[in-house]
Design an enzyme around this catalytic site. Structure first.
Site, PDB file in Angstrom:
ATOM      1  N   ASP A 132       0.868  -1.165   0.000  1.00  0.00           N
ATOM      2  CA  ASP A 132       0.000   0.000   0.000  1.00  0.00           C
ATOM      3  C   ASP A 132       0.914   1.226   0.000  1.00  0.00           C
ATOM      4  O   ASP A 132       2.055   1.136   0.447  1.00  0.00           O
ATOM      5  CB  ASP A 132      -0.848  -0.048   1.281  1.00  0.00           C
ATOM      6  CG  ASP A 132      -1.893   1.044   1.328  1.00  0.00           C
ATOM      7  OD1 ASP A 132      -2.352   1.442   0.252  1.00  0.00           O
ATOM      8  OD2 ASP A 132      -2.240   1.488   2.425  1.00  0.00           O
TER       9      ASP A 132
ATOM     10  N   ASP B 159      -2.747  -1.010   5.761  1.00  0.00           N
ATOM     11  CA  ASP B 159      -3.133  -0.537   7.087  1.00  0.00           C
ATOM     12  C   ASP B 159      -4.632  -0.302   7.231  1.00  0.00           C
ATOM     13  O   ASP B 159      -5.148  -0.242   8.322  1.00  0.00           O
ATOM     14  CB  ASP B 159      -2.372   0.745   7.443  1.00  0.00           C
ATOM     15  CG  ASP B 159      -2.563   1.846   6.408  1.00  0.00           C
ATOM     16  OD1 ASP B 159      -3.243   1.589   5.396  1.00  0.00           O
ATOM     17  OD2 ASP B 159      -2.040   2.957   6.608  1.00  0.00           O
TER      18      ASP B 159
ATOM     19  N   ASP C 291      -7.683  -2.930   2.957  1.00  0.00           N
ATOM     20  CA  ASP C 291      -6.587  -3.862   2.666  1.00  0.00           C
ATOM     21  C   ASP C 291      -6.848  -5.261   3.227  1.00  0.00           C
ATOM     22  O   ASP C 291      -6.174  -6.221   2.843  1.00  0.00           O
ATOM     23  CB  ASP C 291      -5.270  -3.343   3.273  1.00  0.00           C
ATOM     24  CG  ASP C 291      -4.875  -1.997   2.697  1.00  0.00           C
ATOM     25  OD1 ASP C 291      -5.037  -1.823   1.481  1.00  0.00           O
ATOM     26  OD2 ASP C 291      -4.414  -1.127   3.456  1.00  0.00           O
TER      27      ASP C 291
END
Length: 1050
Positions: free
Chosen positions: A366, A728, A732
């Protein structure tokens, strides 16, 4: 029940109200609420039924090695039960073997069940994100705190600042000029998102584009609105994520090591079956005899006793072939690895993921919060110089909300010129944000951009030297205060005290700016504004120069300012212009709501005219900056053959700029075929998708939704990649669950992400992943060393039993002795091999392929040679004791035992038919005399000393063999044993344990062994040492082969 898919975002508010048969001023009636609840159910996330405990327990036994052990334990128990009265063993001693095997399996099952029950907490964490109550209009009355679970589609809900959104809703009306929501956990967007009521004319669009929708679990950070509930429960976006997490958990596959061990178990089953069959075929005449009459067998005689004896040999074979201690040693090694990783800030939640890390081929990361700090900061700002054709650019260091993190490069403006003073004042005063310290992390309250402006104001300082020293002293005192959570912004406070705010003109998307009216100490009012650069330039008539003088804004000046803004934007910076106005007309004496001009402040349509004829001051460039360590970590990944793919919910240009900055892409690199939005990538054909993902080098996917992330991870796994996914946010979680190893952020990560992950980064740092991969590779190499060591030991045990059966000798070792060797004696050296130091170039090699053989053909050949020597040595010393008076000058008959011929030993079963066969009693250590009422007992109860010699040779050889396992190729001359002192200590422990069962009478009786004399120990060592020499020769041959292959390829 599933709700009807209605694209509320693409329809007008009136159409939505008509669709849900509701009025904005009345809300739903109680009758309609009941009807809809029957249809749609409660607004809550479904609780997935967990597996019942009995099923979890049964699943732990669904393993090839475990099944073989279960069969071995069952047969062993039957034999112990049937022959308990006949054998010398009695009571507990007869059942030691099945008891120990079952105990291992029960412990294994307990650990497995405990891991499984802890695995599904992610869904519970999602429920905590759900709102508990909301302000709802029902039957024309406002219910201030209706439980959120009672909401149904069509309900009218009011949202205010700080509220958590209870369901997916369509915004019907704004009660303030602006509405912003923090939805980064759901979409991955770094900034709070501006919302409105206008329809979006797309039937299919990504979450980020649905600007008239608010989603369950997100939070209102600015403004107030009225909404229509569109989706509830499992049909909300957060509900869809729960479904995806559940689906991903069903798709969880075994780790590469588990697959290899299962494969090994299957081959072992086949091997044991074949060897057992051969043993039976060789010895069938001993329990099955017949006469041939006219070419047909007749008078068939079957000996059940002899048949069960060979059953016992089959059990011994199973016990010898299975490395029973392997599960315990693997768990210990992984646990030690997790401790090492925890010291490096990588907290492992699931033990097998330590090993999976070692063969990671792709890291899907990410962007927001992982590669970047997730803290907005000002990277640079510009103002005009001494004339309208020159500009000044200032670069700012620091990537967090900590005012002491970095500073302005070459900042010599402590006595700031008039232009910079106005800039600092606007940053500090036209601002509603705050900063607090949460442990070791600085966080923002309010808008991240405004918090970054306050940090800039602190770095700029104040023009008053006396005040500057006072602020510095107060900051030093603040370091020693008990309450360290509040961050004192002394410079901002100084600017704020100099003027009083009397009115606020909120941001709106039409004019793209916000401003405040402040009353100066002298009594006159000023307007301070900030907003989009191009928007402020359109409404500015003058610019302020460095000395504070004003100059009319002409075409070249405007062009210069716009070109500076374009430069900033190309670096991925978000530009914010700053301006002011002194001549406020009717607002020049505005003081409160009672002022005649106040009504204009209630109408946002008037804000443009109030914010006209501005004086442009300068512009700042903000960004969510990359972490300092990421660049080096990306380089390490490239060297280690690991590809990095960035998957983010942020926009394309920002994502590409960050990827260039961390050197995932070079500055001039063409990003066609390397950078996609989630929607564009999903629009490609499956073959194009696979072709794109299989190309070497980095990739970036922007505007990605949870399903896109999950789909990319699934495709990579299907291509045979081992995928580590970092993240986070809630968005996700499904991909974290699906990936081979999910890595969550410990500081900024949501509970949902942490619970779905296999590993949590305590410092949220991408570079920690890279050091964890290096640790994973080292652990795998060490595990490979001890797996080979244990398997080579087991090969030796199998060959010794096979030789015993093939030659027709009495058992030279019984199953309980083999179990002791496999579990206890082999355990410490195998565990100590887990402490082998890592290879120097461990991160310069490409990742091992998940289908790489644990034991290749050359290593298998080596261990067959070693195993053959183990078998010959253990059986050989057994034969020597019975048949030879001395060996290499060592006296073997000092205890007074009777010697027999090898032919007699091979046909010991026919002892009762031998005439004049007698044996003398003999002495064992401790003064115990072993005598025989029946001479034939010499080959059963009388073999105790011979068995002890065989067992001692096996233990000694395995200790020396553990030194061979220090390295797969390196000689002990180049890699001496003291490189791993733990191994030397473990060998001492194993020898100590072996002596314990030999010299403590209680254990000697259980394991059917006897103490050895010094002479006998000398012979044991003499027979065992050659195993080192044999392996050194084989290693030398292997190195020569590899060298020749290298020369050919070169």
């Amino acid at each position: 029940m599933e709700e009807r898919a209605f694209p509320a975002w693409s329809w007008s508010v009136e159409h939505c109200l008509k669709e849900y048969d509701v009025r904005l001023d009345k809300g739903l009636s109680s009758y309609k609420v009941e009807k809809r609840r029957e249809k749609y159910g409660w607004n809550e996330l479904a609780k997935e039924k967990g597996k019942p405990l009995w099923r979890l327990v049964l699943e732990q036994f669904d393993d090839m090695l475990v099944k073989i052990l279960l069969v071995a334990a069952f047969i062993s128990f039957l034999l112990a039960y049937m022959h308990g009265s006949e054998s010398e063993e009695s009571g507990f001693e007869a059942y030691v073997e099945p008891f120990v095997i079952v105990l291992i399996l029960v412990l294994n099952a307990i650990v497995g069940v405990w891991q499984e029950t802890n695995a599904e907490k992610a869904l519970e964490a999602l429920k905590e994100m759900q709102c508990e109550s909301g302000k709802v209009l029902r039957d024309g009355f406002l219910v201030p705190d209706l439980p959120a679970r009672e909401l149904v589609p069509g309900d009218i809900v009011e949202l205010q600042v700080g509220d958590k959104v209870p369901a997916d809703m369509r915004i019907a009306a704004l009660k303030t000029s602006t509405l912003r929501l923090e939805q980064s956990a759901l979409t991955g967007e770094a900034m709070p998102v501006l919302k409105g009521t206008s329809p979006i004319f797309q039937k299919e669009c990504e979450l980020q584009a649905k600007e008239n929708m608010v989603f369950a679990g997100t939070t209102v950070v600015n403004g107030c609105c009225v909404c229509i509930v569109v989706c509830t429960g499992m049909n909300t976006e957060i509900g869809k994520i729960q479904k995806q997490i559940h689906e991903a958990s069903l798709e969880e596959s075994d780790t590469p090591l588990k697959k290899k061990l299962d494969e090994f178990g299957s081959r072992l089953t086949t091997a044991i079956g074949i060897v057992c069959l051969i043993v039976w075929l060789i010895n069938y005449k001993n329990f099955l005899s017949y006469d041939m009459v006219e070419g047909w067998p007749a008078n068939v005689r079957f000996s059940f006793e002899k048949c069960t004896y060979y059953f016992k040999i089959a059990v011994a074979l199973a016990v010898a072939a299975i490395p029973e201690g392997l599960p315990a040693v693997i768990t210990t090694s992984l646990a030690l690895g997790t401790r090492k990783m925890a010291q490096k800030n990588a907290i492992v939640r699931k033990l097998p993921s330590v090993e999976t890390l070692g063969c990671t081929t792709v890291i899907c990361s990410d962007k927001t919060g992982t590669l970047t700090t997730n803290q907005m900061s000002v990277a640079e700002f510009f103002t005009l110089g001494g004339k309208t054709t020159t500009s000044r650019i200032f670069h700012v260091k620091g990537t967090t909300y900590d005012p002491k993190d970095g500073g302005i490069v070459d900042w010599t403006c402590y006595n700031m010129d008039a232009n910079l003073q106005v800039m600092a004042e606007i940053c500090a005063v036209c601002n509603d944000a705050g900063i607090f310290c949460d442990g070791r992390l600085f966080r923002a309250t309010g808008l991240p951009t405004e918090a970054a402006l306050k940090v800039l104001a602190e770095k700029m300082g104040v023009p008053d030297a006396k005040m500057r020293n006072k602020i510095r002293d107060s900051e030093l005192v603040a370091n020693y205060l008990i309450d360290r959570s509040t961050v004192k912004l002394g410079c901002c406070e100084w600017w704020i005290k100099r003027s009083k705010r009397v009115a606020t003109l909120e941001f709106d998307r039409v004019r793209k700016s916000s401003s405040i009216i402040v009353r100066e100490a002298a009594g006159q009012n000023r307007l301070l504004a900030k907003g989009a650069v191009e928007s402020l330039l359109e409404r500015s008539t003058h610019v302020q120069l460095a000395d504070g003088s004003l100059a009319p804004m002409d075409g070249p000046c405007r062009q210069l300012l716009l070109s500076r803004q374009t430069e900033m934007s190309s670096k991925g910076l978000r530009c914010l212009g700053l301006a002011y106005k002194e001549d406020l007309g009717e607002f020049s004496d505005y003081y409160s709501e009672n002022h005649p001009a106040h009504k204009k402040l209630l109408d946002p349509a008037c804000y443009c005219s109030i914010e006209s004829d501005l004086v442009f001051v300068g512009a700042v460039g903000l960004r969510d900056p990359p972490r300092d360590e990421v660049h080096k970590a990306i380089e390490d990944c490239k060297r280690a053959g690991i590809r990095v793919m960035v998957i983010t919910g942020d926009n394309k240009s920002t994502a590409e700029a960050i990827c260039r900055e961390i050197k995932l892409f070079s500055d001039g690199e063409d990003l066609r075929g390397k950078s996609f939005t989630g929607k564009d990538f999903m629009a490609l054909s499956p073959s194009q998708q696979i072709e794109t993902l299989s190309k070497p080098g980095g990739k970036v996917f922007s505007r990605a939704e949870p399903r896109h992330k999950q789909e990319i991870v699934r495709m990579l796994k299907e291509m045979g990649e081992i995928v580590a996914m970092t993240g986070d946010g809630v968005n996700d979680a499904p991909a974290l669950k699906l990936a081979d190893i999910g890595i969550a952020m410990g500081i900024t990560g949501t509970e949902v992400a942490k619970e779905a992950s296999d590993m949590v980064l305590a410092d949220d740092n991408f570079s920690t992943i890279v050091s964890a991969v290096a640790e994973g590779r080292s652990i795998y190499n060490n595990m490979k060393a001890f797996i080979r060591y244990m398997i080579s030991s087991n090969v030796g045990e199998v060959i010794s039993i096979f030789l015993t059966a093939a030659l027709g000798l009495p058992e030279c070792m019984i199953p309980v002795q083999l179990l002791w060797v496999n579990l206890v004696t082999d355990g410490p050296p195998a565990t100590a091999l887990g402490f082998n130091p890592p290879d120097i170039g461990i991160m310069r090699k490409p990742p091992r392929r998940s289908d790489d053989a644990l034991i290749n053909s050359w290593v298998l050949f080596r261990y067959l040679i070693i195993g053959s020597y183990v078998g010959i040595a253990t059986v050989g010393i057994f034969i020597l004791w019975y048949t030879r008076a001395s060996f290499m000058g060592i006296n073997l008959v000092s205890d007074g035992h009777t010697l027999v011929e090898l032919s007699q030993l091979r046909n010991w079963g026919e002892c009762s038919t031998w005439s004049n066969f007698t044996v003398a009693p003999y002495m064992v250590g401790g003064g115990q005399l072993i005598s025989f009422s029946n001479p034939c007992d010499y080959f059963t109860a009388g073999k105790v000393k011979a068995m002890t010699m065989s067992l001692s040779v096996l233990v000694a050889i395995e200790m020396f063999n553990s030194l061979n396992a220090l390295s797969e190729d390196s000689s002990l001359l180049t890699l001496p044993p003291w490189r791993n002192p733990w191994l030397l200590a473990a060998m001492s422990v194993s020898f100590g344990l072996h002596c314990l069962i030999l010299y403590v009478p209680f254990f000697a009786d259980i394991f059917a062994v006897a103490p050895l004399s010094l002479n006998e120990w000398f012979l044991v060592i003499l027979v065992s040492v050659p195993v080192i020499l044999i392996d050194e020769i084989l290693k030398f041959v292997g190195r020569g082969q590899r060298y020749r292959v290298k020369e050919k390829t070169a």
